[in-house]
Every structure is written in C-alpha cells, then in structure tokens.
Enzyme design. Sequence first.
Site, PDB file in Angstrom:
ATOM      1  N   TYR A 127      22.226  20.839  41.385  1.00  0.00           N
ATOM      2  CA  TYR A 127      21.153  21.103  42.254  1.00  0.00           C
ATOM      3  C   TYR A 127      21.635  21.230  43.903  1.00  0.00           C
ATOM      4  O   TYR A 127      21.171  22.035  44.728  1.00  0.00           O
ATOM      5  CB  TYR A 127      20.353  19.938  42.045  1.00  0.00           C
ATOM      6  CG  TYR A 127      19.121  19.705  43.175  1.00  0.00           C
ATOM      7  CD1 TYR A 127      18.088  20.266  42.985  1.00  0.00           C
ATOM      8  CD2 TYR A 127      19.407  18.869  44.263  1.00  0.00           C
ATOM      9  CE1 TYR A 127      16.902  20.160  43.964  1.00  0.00           C
ATOM     10  CE2 TYR A 127      18.406  18.770  45.325  1.00  0.00           C
ATOM     11  CZ  TYR A 127      17.048  19.366  44.957  1.00  0.00           C
ATOM     12  OH  TYR A 127      16.172  19.129  45.972  1.00  0.00           O
TER      13      TYR A 127
ATOM     14  N   SER B 266      18.331  20.242  51.113  1.00  0.00           N
ATOM     15  CA  SER B 266      18.330  19.079  50.601  1.00  0.00           C
ATOM     16  C   SER B 266      19.311  18.092  51.287  1.00  0.00           C
ATOM     17  O   SER B 266      20.676  18.520  51.555  1.00  0.00           O
ATOM     18  CB  SER B 266      18.596  18.804  49.085  1.00  0.00           C
ATOM     19  OG  SER B 266      18.798  17.408  48.605  1.00  0.00           O
TER      20      SER B 266
END
Length: 247
Positions: free
Chosen positions: A155, A142
């Site tokens: 995350y 990400s």
Amino acid sequence: MSVVVITGGSRGIGAATAIECAARGMGVILTYHSDSGAAGHVVETITGAGGTAVARQLDVAEVSAFPAFRESVEQVLREMWDRADFEYLVNNAGYGMYHPFANVTEAEFDGLFGVHLKGPFFLTQTLLPLMADGGHIVNMVSATSRVATAGVAPYASFKGGLQVLTRYLAKELGGRRIRANSIAPGAIRTELGGGLNEEFEALLAAETALGRVGEPRDVAGVVASLLSDSGGWINAQSIEVAGGYNI
C-alpha cells in the site's frame, strides 16, 4: 460553476471532500465501487443543502471501463451543467490491507497496485481531454510513504509511486496550466483497512503531536482549499495532513 470529479466519494475522506467542495459552490461527480446507497446518501446531503451532485459507479482497478466512464462524465456535464469539460480531478479511491511483508500474495499485491497506482494513472490519462486548461489534479497518497509502518508495505509503496507521478503530471501538464498536487493523510477515522479499534486509535493519537486521530473533514477542507483560487500557486507538492504524526 466549477466541477470536480472525486473517485471513492461514497465514504470517508472522499465523501467529506464531496460535501465540502459542494458547500464551496462546486458541482460534484463522485464515484463509488459497490455501495450505491452510501453514494446516494452523499448526493442527497449535497442536494439537500442546495448543491449539485451525481454519483456514478466505477471500479478504479478496471482500466477497460474507463472509456465508458468518460462518456458518462461527458453526458453528465452536458445534462447537468451544459458544458463539455470540468476543472478538478481528485483521485481518492482506495482500500487498506494489513499483512506482514512475508505474507503478501501476488493477488493482494496486484489488487492494491491496480487501485492505488495503475488506476489513477490511466484514469487521469483517460479524463485528461475533458479537463479544462487551468485545472487541478489532486492525488490522495499517505503518510505511510514517509513513516514506515509494519504491515502496509505494498500500500505504502504504491502511494509513494503516486506521489512521484504527481510531480510528473505537474511537469508534463504545465503547458496547459493544469496543476497537480498530492495530499498525504495521517491516521484518519475512516473504514479504510477495517477502521480503528480503541487500542489502535489510542496508539496513533499518542504518536500525533495534536493528540488525536484525524477526521475525514480535516482532510476535506485542505483538498477544497487547494482546489480554490487561493491555492493557485501551489504545484507539484505533497502536503501531509496528519496533525504532526510521528515527528
């Protein structure tokens, strides 16, 4: 025919990647967590266009289920493609959560850890004996590992860990000519984290050089190209697919 295993292939980037890989002539084994209907729709889309695909249920956070999943993959390889191995693994399954750091619970932390780092680590380890020499592992990470974004600390931390793991896989599996790379999407229009409302999408688009949020197919095309022979000399890299997000 080359075969790719894609986790989280029933929706979003995973579904788009499955469809794109099939369009380029690959056989597809995709996994889903609970939505068998969505997975079935992806399979029907692929087979309707003349490709080959099958869906299998898998909870990426449940490491104890991985040996049985490997047996299922072995069975599918024999029955559908008359072979004992596959070339490509795309660790894509995941989910989002937006909580301020101060409010994250241990259970939420453990859940994200299991899906985004522990799961890919041990699933790759479990499936490694079935991977053909000269294969390729792609880990979905990400852009939040590069750009600190309030509310996604666990995350992003685990995606950062997966990015580091990717380099180690490239190092340790090089003797088998297995490549490993990671793809880091920016803001993509998916259901991850509950999706995007108009206000949030406008904010993200304003922070992206190309002036819009990405679509799943924007990422899928890069993944499929990376798996192809034209990407054969790309190894141990993290490629951000974000349209110039926050530069």
